[in-house]
Design an enzyme around this catalytic site. Structure first.
Site, PDB file in Angstrom:
ATOM      1  N   SER A   1       1.488  -8.487 -18.003  1.00  0.00           N
ATOM      2  CA  SER A   1       2.103  -7.815 -16.849  1.00  0.00           C
ATOM      3  C   SER A   1       3.627  -7.763 -16.972  1.00  0.00           C
ATOM      4  CB  SER A   1       1.723  -8.564 -15.575  1.00  0.00           C
ATOM      5  OG  SER A   1       2.096  -9.925 -15.695  1.00  0.00           O
TER       6      SER A   1
ATOM      7  N   CYS B   1      -2.326 -11.772 -20.349  1.00  0.00           N
ATOM      8  CA  CYS B   1      -2.211 -12.000 -18.908  1.00  0.00           C
ATOM      9  C   CYS B   1      -3.517 -12.587 -18.350  1.00  0.00           C
ATOM     10  CB  CYS B   1      -1.918 -10.661 -18.239  1.00  0.00           C
ATOM     11  SG  CYS B   1      -1.735 -10.762 -16.469  1.00  0.00           S
TER      12      CYS B   1
ATOM     13  N   GLU C   1      10.503 -17.878 -13.803  1.00  0.00           N
ATOM     14  CA  GLU C   1      11.392 -16.752 -14.140  1.00  0.00           C
ATOM     15  C   GLU C   1      12.848 -17.089 -13.833  1.00  0.00           C
ATOM     16  OE1 GLU C   1      10.072 -12.882 -12.993  1.00  0.00           O
ATOM     17  OE2 GLU C   1       8.478 -13.060 -14.494  1.00  0.00           O
TER      18      GLU C   1
ATOM     19  N   CYS D   1      -1.966 -19.349 -16.300  1.00  0.00           N
ATOM     20  CA  CYS D   1      -0.992 -18.273 -16.075  1.00  0.00           C
ATOM     21  C   CYS D   1       0.020 -18.325 -17.218  1.00  0.00           C
ATOM     22  CB  CYS D   1      -0.285 -18.484 -14.735  1.00  0.00           C
ATOM     23  SG  CYS D   1       1.077 -17.344 -14.433  1.00  0.00           S
TER      24      CYS D   1
ATOM     25  N   HIS E   1       3.087 -18.033 -17.288  1.00  0.00           N
ATOM     26  CA  HIS E   1       4.375 -18.681 -17.007  1.00  0.00           C
ATOM     27  C   HIS E   1       4.314 -20.211 -16.978  1.00  0.00           C
ATOM     28  CE1 HIS E   1       5.262 -14.597 -15.885  1.00  0.00           C
ATOM     29  NE2 HIS E   1       6.463 -14.882 -15.422  1.00  0.00           N
TER      30      HIS E   1
HETATM   31  N1  DGL Z   1       1.018 -12.661 -16.402  1.00  0.00           N
HETATM   32  C1  DGL Z   1       0.503 -13.093 -15.125  1.00  0.00           C
HETATM   33  C2  DGL Z   1      -0.704 -14.003 -15.354  1.00  0.00           C
HETATM   34  O1  DGL Z   1      -0.806 -14.675 -16.369  1.00  0.00           O
HETATM   35  C3  DGL Z   1       1.565 -13.792 -14.309  1.00  0.00           C
HETATM   36  C4  DGL Z   1       2.628 -12.889 -13.746  1.00  0.00           C
HETATM   37  C5  DGL Z   1       2.074 -11.835 -12.797  1.00  0.00           C
HETATM   38  O2  DGL Z   1       1.648 -12.183 -11.675  1.00  0.00           O
HETATM   39  O3  DGL Z   1       2.022 -10.686 -13.192  1.00  0.00           O
HETATM   40  O4  DGL Z   1      -1.578 -14.057 -14.536  1.00  0.00           O
END
Ligand code: DGL
Length: 274
Positions: A12, A74, A154, A186, A188
């Protein structure tokens, strides 16, 4: 299929670089084409329909490079869109981040109590518990959506008092269930690992999807005879983003502070500048 074809990978936004970094360490001979949808991030608070639609547009973009495999970095897309993409793009191989994380967690758990943290989209999909149940029905899974953790990562607030207080707020109820393994569901969360470790203590195993996913990609390429080990010069990952404001560049360096990456901007629906 030609071994020299690239690995496609998408997220994302910028978070998927945690997976690109690991893949690049593990498979230095592979060309990597990444797409991060920085114009439309976050996905984790959006509906399943929108997430699937975005994932389809991104896959349509990546297949212009004819990737030998597509990694869905993601967790929100992996949870809600993997089967959808497989049915829309039959013949293409997709690797999601859910199953590798689950298999890793099952290897680590001793008391069969696993925690999962992720975005609201990932947690409400129920995909983690469903995959765990399919593999081992005796394992208990306790989940918690943690919407504030993406902005903290972030902002670079990796291990501050505030970060640990918020992590505690989310995770304490999982610790009350005596989990011995926690899936960081996730892109992050690996950046917050130090703070998460301080909150959960040393007895809980933390599962970072990027390691397990990288290993799975390597195994699949090996099995298919598609691993590209012959390289005179290590290819530099090419990163496409749907938006590149100055601020995003600063955030990106928190995920992967490497100067030689090839960075391009592309609007979905237009021809890429390759
Ligand atoms: N990349 C998203 C995930 O791993 C986290 C960031 C978003 O909410 O887009 O779920």
């Amino acid at each position: 299929m030609n071994k020299k074809l690239p690995i496609g990978i998408f997220d994302s936004g910028i978070g998927g670089l945690t997976v690109v970094k690991r893949l690049n360490q593990l498979l230095p001979g592979e060309k990597i084409v990444y797409f991060g949808d920085t114009a439309r991030v976050p996905y984790g608070t959006k509906s399943a329909d929108i997430i699937k639609q975005y994932a389809m547009q991104i896959t349509n973009f990546l297949i212009r490079f004819d990737p030998k495999i597509i990694v869905i970095a993601c967790h929100s897309v992996s949870s809600l869109g993997t089967q959808f993409l497989e049915s829309r793009f039959s013949g293409r191989t997709f690797i999601d981040v859910i199953e590798p994380s689950v298999l890793d967690a099952l290897r680590f758990t001793r008391n069969k109590r696993i925690g999962v943290i992720g975005t609201p989209a990932t947690i409400s999909s129920g995909m983690y518990p469903s995959i765990v149940r399919k593999i081992d029905s005796e394992v208990q899974v306790y989940q918690k959506p943690c919407p504030l953790l993406v902005p903290l990562a972030e902002e670079g607030w990796f291990d501050t008092d505030v970060t640990r207080a918020i992590i505690s707020h989310y995770i304490d109820e999982l610790l009350d269930k005596q989990i011995d393994t926690l899936i960081l569901g996730c892109t992050h969360y690996p950046l917050l690992e130090k703070a998460i470790r301080k909150v959960v203590g040393s007895s809980v195993s933390l599962i970072d999807a990027s390691g397990a996913t990288g290993t799975k990609v390597k195994q699949i390429l090996e099995t298919k005879g598609l691993l590209n080990t012959k390289h005179s010069k290590k290819p530099v990952p090419v990163l496409y983003f749907s938006d590149l404001p100055e601020y995003r560049g600063q955030i990106m360096s928190r995920f992967w502070n490497r100067k030689d990456l090839i960075i391009k901007k592309v609007r979905l629906g237009e021809d890429p500048d390759v």
